[in-house]
Structure formats: C-alpha cells, structure tokens
Design a protein around this motif. Structure first.
Motif, mmCIF file in Angstrom:
data_model
loop_
_atom_site.group_PDB
_atom_site.id
_atom_site.type_symbol
_atom_site.label_atom_id
_atom_site.label_comp_id
_atom_site.label_asym_id
_atom_site.label_seq_id
_atom_site.Cartn_x
_atom_site.Cartn_y
_atom_site.Cartn_z
ATOM 1 N N LEU A 30 14.290 43.419 4.963
ATOM 2 C CA LEU A 30 13.487 44.212 4.033
ATOM 3 C C LEU A 30 11.991 44.038 4.287
ATOM 4 O O LEU A 30 11.217 44.982 4.114
ATOM 5 N N SER A 31 11.569 42.865 4.741
ATOM 6 C CA SER A 31 10.152 42.653 5.046
ATOM 7 C C SER A 31 9.700 43.528 6.210
ATOM 8 O O SER A 31 8.617 44.111 6.161
ATOM 9 N N CYS A 32 10.517 43.634 7.243
ATOM 10 C CA CYS A 32 10.158 44.498 8.369
ATOM 11 C C CYS A 32 10.186 45.973 7.957
ATOM 12 O O CYS A 32 9.366 46.767 8.417
ATOM 13 N N GLN A 33 11.108 46.327 7.089
ATOM 14 C CA GLN A 33 11.129 47.709 6.615
ATOM 15 C C GLN A 33 9.841 48.025 5.870
ATOM 16 O O GLN A 33 9.217 49.070 6.094
ATOM 17 N N GLN A 34 9.418 47.131 4.988
ATOM 18 C CA GLN A 34 8.178 47.364 4.248
ATOM 19 C C GLN A 34 6.961 47.308 5.163
ATOM 20 O O GLN A 34 6.037 48.112 5.031
ATOM 21 N N ARG A 35 6.958 46.363 6.110
ATOM 22 C CA ARG A 35 5.820 46.194 7.014
ATOM 23 C C ARG A 35 5.598 47.405 7.896
ATOM 24 O O ARG A 35 4.458 47.813 8.142
ATOM 25 N N THR A 36 6.689 48.009 8.374
ATOM 26 C CA THR A 36 6.564 49.138 9.286
ATOM 27 C C THR A 36 6.562 50.490 8.579
ATOM 28 O O THR A 36 6.133 51.480 9.153
ATOM 29 N N GLY A 37 7.089 50.526 7.356
ATOM 30 C CA GLY A 37 7.238 51.811 6.690
ATOM 31 C C GLY A 37 8.393 52.603 7.247
ATOM 32 O O GLY A 37 8.558 53.789 6.967
ATOM 33 N N SER A 38 9.240 51.955 8.021
ATOM 34 C CA SER A 38 10.413 52.569 8.633
ATOM 35 C C SER A 38 11.644 51.804 8.155
ATOM 36 O O SER A 38 11.542 50.881 7.361
ATOM 37 N N ARG A 61 3.033 35.770 7.218
ATOM 38 C CA ARG A 61 4.225 35.879 6.383
ATOM 39 C C ARG A 61 5.185 34.762 6.743
ATOM 40 O O ARG A 61 5.383 34.439 7.916
ATOM 41 N N ARG A 116 21.160 44.392 6.135
ATOM 42 C CA ARG A 116 20.175 45.271 5.495
ATOM 43 C C ARG A 116 20.026 46.612 6.223
ATOM 44 O O ARG A 116 19.182 47.426 5.861
#
Length: 135
Positions: A30-38, A61, A116
C-alpha cells in the motif's frame, strides 16, 4: 559497460546507472501504491556507483520489517525517481522503471506484497510471487 539514464517527468532530475539491472521487480504494498499513485511500483536495482544530476528532495520511510528507505523525488514535477535502503549501505540503488522511458526494458522477475495486488493486475507467467516481502 552500458549506461542507462532515467529522468523525472520534467527532466530536471536524472540518474545514470551502469550495467544491467541486478533485478527488476514490482511491489504491490500500500505504501508503494500511495507513493507512485499507481497500483504497484516497478523498480530496477543497480550496483553503485551511480550519478545524479539535478536537485532532489528526500523522503525517509520505514518498511514493514524495519528497513529504512530514502526516496528521492523531483521538487519541480514530483516524480519519485529512485531510492536507497539505509541499512544496506551504498551497494545498490533502486530506480523507477518508468523513468527510463524504455518499452524494451527487461520485465519483472519478482512480485512482492502480492497480498495487496489488485485483482485485475496480471503478471507474466514466469514472475516469482511473494505474498509479502521475502527478506
């Protein structure tokens, strides 16, 4: 030795790496999803040294397992271009695959945080899948 250059959207921030990637992977946390917007991050690891041109802002982070990741992004366009892991030292750098703007870039070999992954994201058949981070 071949070099590759990745850049942010506006071109202000660039990173030049040498040789072939140590590995290419996607992360569905979820952190990478939020970080990239993808819905996932696509990353390629390269050995040091590397060369950065332009100004970068930093964001630190802490991952689920305690690793500390220092993300660098462009202060002009906001592109999150590369990161390093603090506890690993200066052995490698992870670069956003999209920054290379190269459709022939090698495909991912691994997929982490598959728990995820969005159900409609289909991975290549030969990708090694991990429910979470294997480290």
């Amino acid at each position: 030795m071949a070099t590759r250059t990745a850049s942010c959207s506006c071109g202000q921030l660039r990173i030049e790496v040498n040789g072939e990637p140590l590995g290419v992977g996607v992360c569905h946390c979820l952190s990478c999803q939020q970080r990239t917007g993808s819905v996932f991050a696509a990353l390629a690891a390269f050995r040091t040294p590397y060369t950065v041109t332009g100004e970068a802002r930093e964001y630190l982070r802490t991952g689920d397992q305690g690793g500390r990741f220092l993300f660098r992004f462009c202060p002009v366009c906001g592109t999150n271009l590369f990161h390093t892991e603090e506890d690993v030292g200066d052995r490698s750098v992870a670069v956003a695959v999209g920054g290379f703007a190269d459709p022939s870039f090698p495909p991912p070999e691994a997929s982490v945080y598959d728990c995820r992954r969005h159900g409609w994201v289909v991975l290549p058949a030969d990708v090694t899948v991990y429910d979470k981070d294997p480290e």
